[in-house]
Design a protein around this motif. Structure first.
Motif, PDB file in Angstrom:
ATOM      1  N   GLY A 192       0.841  -1.445   0.141  1.00 53.11           N
ATOM      2  CA  GLY A 192      -0.024  -0.387  -0.389  1.00 53.11           C
ATOM      3  C   GLY A 192       1.359   1.430  -0.388  1.00 53.11           C
ATOM      4  N   PRO A 193      -0.064   2.767   0.023  1.00 60.50           N
ATOM      5  CA  PRO A 193       1.400   3.269  -0.469  1.00 60.50           C
ATOM      6  C   PRO A 193       1.437   3.930   0.928  1.00 60.50           C
ATOM      7  N   SER A 194       2.998   4.338   1.578  1.00 60.14           N
ATOM      8  CA  SER A 194       3.156   5.207   1.923  1.00 60.14           C
ATOM      9  C   SER A 194       4.179   6.473   2.180  1.00 60.14           C
ATOM     10  N   LYS A 195       3.915   7.408   3.418  1.00 60.27           N
ATOM     11  CA  LYS A 195       4.230   7.919   3.080  1.00 60.27           C
ATOM     12  C   LYS A 195       5.886   8.692   3.625  1.00 60.27           C
ATOM     13  N   ARG A 196       6.333   9.777   3.074  1.00 62.03           N
ATOM     14  CA  ARG A 196       7.347   9.828   3.246  1.00 62.03           C
ATOM     15  C   ARG A 196       8.506  11.147   2.774  1.00 62.03           C
ATOM     16  N   ALA A 197       9.588  12.115   3.495  1.00 60.84           N
ATOM     17  CA  ALA A 197       9.646  13.026   2.937  1.00 60.84           C
ATOM     18  C   ALA A 197       9.884  13.467   1.776  1.00 60.84           C
ATOM     19  N   GLY A 198      10.546  12.419   0.734  1.00 59.93           N
ATOM     20  CA  GLY A 198      10.501  12.896  -0.050  1.00 59.93           C
ATOM     21  C   GLY A 198       9.592  12.537  -1.659  1.00 59.93           C
ATOM     22  N   GLY A 199       8.345  12.557  -1.038  1.00 56.46           N
ATOM     23  CA  GLY A 199       7.025  12.521  -1.741  1.00 56.46           C
ATOM     24  C   GLY A 199       6.296  10.701  -1.499  1.00 56.46           C
ATOM     25  N   PHE A 200       5.362  10.668  -2.588  1.00 55.53           N
ATOM     26  CA  PHE A 200       4.879   9.279  -2.921  1.00 55.53           C
ATOM     27  C   PHE A 200       5.838   8.492  -3.204  1.00 55.53           C
ATOM     28  N   SER A 201       5.291   7.148  -1.910  1.00 51.54           N
ATOM     29  CA  SER A 201       6.253   6.465  -1.923  1.00 51.54           C
ATOM     30  C   SER A 201       5.182   5.024  -1.577  1.00 51.54           C
ATOM     31  N   PHE A 202       5.629   3.589  -1.913  1.00 48.49           N
ATOM     32  CA  PHE A 202       5.259   2.417  -1.797  1.00 48.49           C
ATOM     33  C   PHE A 202       5.778   0.924  -0.959  1.00 48.49           C
ATOM     34  N   VAL A 203       5.209   0.850   0.568  1.00 54.49           N
ATOM     35  CA  VAL A 203       5.143  -0.096   1.121  1.00 54.49           C
ATOM     36  C   VAL A 203       5.053  -1.379   1.277  1.00 54.49           C
ATOM     37  N   THR A 204       5.711  -2.774   0.395  1.00 58.27           N
ATOM     38  CA  THR A 204       5.060  -3.902   0.794  1.00 58.27           C
ATOM     39  C   THR A 204       5.825  -5.284   1.370  1.00 58.27           C
ATOM     40  N   SER A 205       4.718  -5.763   2.346  1.00 54.43           N
ATOM     41  CA  SER A 205       5.243  -6.518   2.939  1.00 54.43           C
ATOM     42  C   SER A 205       4.971  -7.560   2.889  1.00 54.43           C
ATOM     43  N   ALA A 206       6.364  -9.077   2.625  1.00 56.38           N
ATOM     44  CA  ALA A 206       6.282 -10.496   2.689  1.00 56.38           C
ATOM     45  C   ALA A 206       5.125 -10.918   3.772  1.00 56.38           C
ATOM     46  N   PHE A 207       4.423 -11.863   4.016  1.00 58.05           N
ATOM     47  CA  PHE A 207       4.365 -12.434   5.448  1.00 58.05           C
ATOM     48  C   PHE A 207       4.216 -14.645   4.810  1.00 58.05           C
ATOM     49  N   PHE A 208       5.352 -14.807   6.248  1.00 54.74           N
ATOM     50  CA  PHE A 208       5.491 -16.227   5.031  1.00 54.74           C
ATOM     51  C   PHE A 208       5.191 -16.994   6.716  1.00 54.74           C
ATOM     52  N   THR A 209       5.151 -18.653   6.086  1.00 56.43           N
ATOM     53  CA  THR A 209       5.315 -19.242   7.224  1.00 56.43           C
ATOM     54  C   THR A 209       6.440 -20.613   7.360  1.00 56.43           C
ATOM     55  N   PHE A 210       7.171 -20.766   8.299  1.00 54.58           N
ATOM     56  CA  PHE A 210       8.008 -21.793   8.231  1.00 54.58           C
ATOM     57  C   PHE A 210       7.801 -23.575   7.803  1.00 54.58           C
ATOM     58  N   PRO A 211       8.810 -23.577   6.748  1.00 53.78           N
ATOM     59  CA  PRO A 211       8.524 -25.617   6.419  1.00 53.78           C
ATOM     60  C   PRO A 211       8.720 -26.058   7.569  1.00 53.78           C
ATOM     61  N   GLN A 212       9.483 -25.846   8.406  1.00 53.57           N
ATOM     62  CA  GLN A 212      10.150 -26.624   9.903  1.00 53.57           C
ATOM     63  C   GLN A 212       8.892 -26.955  10.453  1.00 53.57           C
ATOM     64  N   LEU A 213       7.594 -25.997  10.918  1.00 53.15           N
ATOM     65  CA  LEU A 213       7.118 -26.433  11.581  1.00 53.15           C
ATOM     66  C   LEU A 213       5.693 -27.045  10.812  1.00 53.15           C
ATOM     67  N   SER A 214       4.795 -27.873  12.321  1.00 51.10           N
ATOM     68  CA  SER A 214       4.018 -28.413  11.517  1.00 51.10           C
ATOM     69  C   SER A 214       2.953 -27.160  10.784  1.00 51.10           C
ATOM     70  N   ARG A 215       1.668 -27.806   9.780  1.00 55.02           N
ATOM     71  CA  ARG A 215       0.922 -26.486   9.382  1.00 55.02           C
ATOM     72  C   ARG A 215      -0.012 -26.607  10.306  1.00 55.02           C
ATOM     73  N   ASP A 216      -0.647 -27.322  11.478  1.00 54.16           N
ATOM     74  CA  ASP A 216      -1.208 -26.873  12.627  1.00 54.16           C
ATOM     75  C   ASP A 216      -0.615 -25.671  13.716  1.00 54.16           C
ATOM     76  N   ARG A 217       0.983 -25.600  13.854  1.00 54.66           N
ATOM     77  CA  ARG A 217       0.819 -23.998  14.585  1.00 54.66           C
ATOM     78  C   ARG A 217       1.191 -22.711  13.251  1.00 54.66           C
ATOM     79  N   VAL A 218       0.468 -22.122  14.255  1.00 52.39           N
ATOM     80  CA  VAL A 218       0.136 -20.391  13.764  1.00 52.39           C
ATOM     81  C   VAL A 218       0.449 -19.855  13.771  1.00 52.39           C
TER      82      VAL A 218
END
Length: 570
Positions: free
Chosen positions: A172-198
């Motif tokens: 989504g858009p993000s504010k910075r002193a230099g004008g318009f910016s855009f920030v993106t965030s990555a969400f991931f799970t861990f392969p070594q953990l059980s799929r039942d773990r949150v």
């Protein structure tokens, strides 16, 4: 009717040639030009060139998006591999390890780890916390993720597990002193953990890094690769918010060098990693419409040039064939004329010889006259045969000249003395003017004599009313000039450059009514050129002609150049 038709076709070779050219060459060529022209018009009308360029741009944007996403995925997986273990580390250790990840990867703005059983840790780049916009973003995202994960963490984990690479992105858009910016965030799970773990981990890519480093670097790489594959007009790429239309102005996120201003030629809304952004591409300094216009203009120009060349080729072909046909006709006339000229002296020789043989001539004086006529007609016959033989040798490239030091004044005088009977018989007033100080020249005696006889013979044949003949020999400007002047029918200016061509005869009725081979002047020119000289003609129709043969003097001859003509006159 059949006979008339045959005569028509046999007597109209030029018409048949034109018809053949039109049916066999010109009609197919014209059809090809017509089809190509209308094909180009349809391309212009349907804008096929622009459509082709746009399809190519669409494909490039699709490939570019895949490469951009792949790079972000790879970077995210590298971050995931160095994340703290959800089970082995305490909450304090997790915070320290997240701080270490941020310090080693300055292109990250935030990092977080959520475990439904053991709590939530959120860290941001400490050196940027003094920035007001960054600190507000830290507070907002930290609280937003805490509440979001508390309610939907399980659903998020299940969704990520179902993806091929177990990573999901939110931007989504993000504010910075230099004008318009855009920030993106990555969400991931861990392969070594059980799929039942949150358990969720994640990082946010720094907006300034995306704007100033990531996108410009990717654009440079993509454009360079495209130019290596297909060298042509320089390209430019940019990325901007998807909800903007028209000129992006200050809201443009990033662009490659050379973008300048204006809208992209083709754009593509990004999905997955950078959802909410649009990728655009265009040519530098031009447009697809302008390129299509130039391409069509060049195509029409090339078609026009090819058409002109084709028409020119057809014209040249027609002229060449017409020339060959004319030459064939001249050769036919030549055979007819030569046959007549051969027949005339032969008939006279036969007539006078038979008369003498039958003993019908009683007086010695009459016999001598008949003998003289036989001799002169034999000489005439010999000259004609020699001309034909010389022409044959010249055509075959076997004609050779034996050049020797020669008293050309004596050569001219002797040649004309031998021809004097023919001149007097035709009733000509004859004048011979030879310079008294003519040096010797290096010539072929027989060839020069034959050239002179040919010029004199032409003067005799083509002088209708005023029978006057002058032959002059003098030196001037380092050459010896031999002139033959008459007051005959003259030569039109349009024919003066052609009369030295083989078989050529002018359109004057007197010329066509006078039998001749059409070889005399052609042989004169060849003989003169073979001696390193030139032959020229000055003529006025109805007033006569002057032919001048110019033969070079030996280099070491110190002969004064004067134009006076003196000597014997006959």
């Amino acid at each position: 009717m059949t006979t008339k038709r045959k005569r028509f076709w046999s007597g109209n070779k030029r018409f048949r040639l034109m018809l053949t050219l039109e049916l066999a060459v010109m009609l197919p060529a014209a059809a090809l030009i017509y089809v190509n022209f209308h094909h180009l018009k349809s391309i212009k009308r349907e804008k096929n060139v622009e459509a082709t360029i746009h399809r190519d741009f669409q494909y490039m944007l699709s490939v570019s998006e895949k490469k951009i996403n792949e790079k972000i995925y790879t970077m995210t997986e590298e971050m995931r591999d160095v994340f703290p273990s959800p089970d082995a580390d305490t909450e304090l250790d997790k915070g320290r390890k997240l701080d270490l990840v941020l310090s080693k990867h300055p292109w990250l703005a935030h990092a977080f780890l959520y475990d439904a059983e053991k709590g939530y840790v959120f860290r941001s780049q400490p050196q940027q916390m003094t920035d007001r916009y960054f600190r507000e973003e830290h507070d907002r995202m930290s609280e937003m993720y805490r509440g979001w994960f508390g309610m939907d963490a399980k659903m998020l984990c299940d969704g990520i597990h179902n993806r091929s690479r177990a990573i999901s992105y939110y931007g989504g858009p993000s504010k910075r002193a230099g004008g318009f910016s855009f920030v993106t965030s990555a969400f991931f799970t861990f392969p070594q953990l059980s799929r039942d773990r949150v358990v969720l981990g994640g990082v946010s890519f720094d907006p300034d890094y995306l704007k100033q480093t990531f996108f410009p670097g990717m654009f440079e790489e993509l454009v360079a690769q495209k130019m290596n594959e297909d060298r042509g007009n320089q390209l430019a790429m940019m990325v901007y918010p998807s909800d903007l239309e028209g000129d992006q102005g200050d809201n443009l996120l990033a662009a490659s060098p050379g973008w300048g201003e204006g809208k992209p030629e083709v754009s593509r809304n990004l999905d997955d990693v950078f959802r909410g952004l649009t990728l655009g591409i265009k040519f530098q300094g031009t447009s697809a419409d302008a390129i299509a216009g130039r391409w069509l203009q060049q195509s029409f120009l090339i078609l026009g040039v090819l058409s002109l060349l084709m028409i020119g080729g057809l014209v040249l072909t027609y002229r060449s064939v017409s020339k060959e046909m004319a030459l064939a006709r001249l050769k036919s006339d030549f055979v007819s004329n030569v046959s007549h000229e051969l027949r005339t002296p032969l008939s006279l020789i036969q007539l006078y010889a038979e008369t003498l043989e039958l003993g019908r001539i009683k007086t010695q004086e009459k016999k001598e006259e008949y003998y003289r006529i036989i001799r002169k007609e034999s000489e005439r016959l010999g000259r004609l045969i020699n001309n034909i033989l010389d022409f044959s040798r010249i055509e075959a490239g076997r004609k050779e000249y034996e050049l020797r030091e020669t008293d050309i004044a004596e050569l001219v005088r002797n040649t004309l003395d031998a021809y004097r009977y023919q001149i007097e018989k035709n009733g000509f007033e004859f004048e011979l003017s030879i310079d008294s100080n003519i040096p010797t020249v290096c010539v072929d005696r027989e060839a020069i004599a034959r050239a002179l006889v040919n010029l004199v013979n032409n003067a005799l044949k083509y002088s209708a009313d005023e029978k006057f003949l002058v032959v002059r020999l003098y030196s001037a400007n380092g050459v010896v000039k031999l002139e033959v002047v008459d007051r005959g029918i003259g030569i039109a200016r349009r024919d003066q450059s052609k009369i030295f061509e083989k078989f050529y005869r002018t359109c004057d009725p007197l010329v066509h009514n006078t039998k001749g081979s059409g070889l005399g002047l052609s042989l004169v020119r060849h003989i003169t050129h073979a001696h390193g000289g030139q032959v020229e003609v000055e003529s006025t129709p109805g007033k006569g002609s002057k032919f001048t043969m110019s033969l070079p003097l030996p280099v070491d001859t110190g002969q004064p150049a004067n134009g006076a003509a003196s000597g014997a006159t006959a």
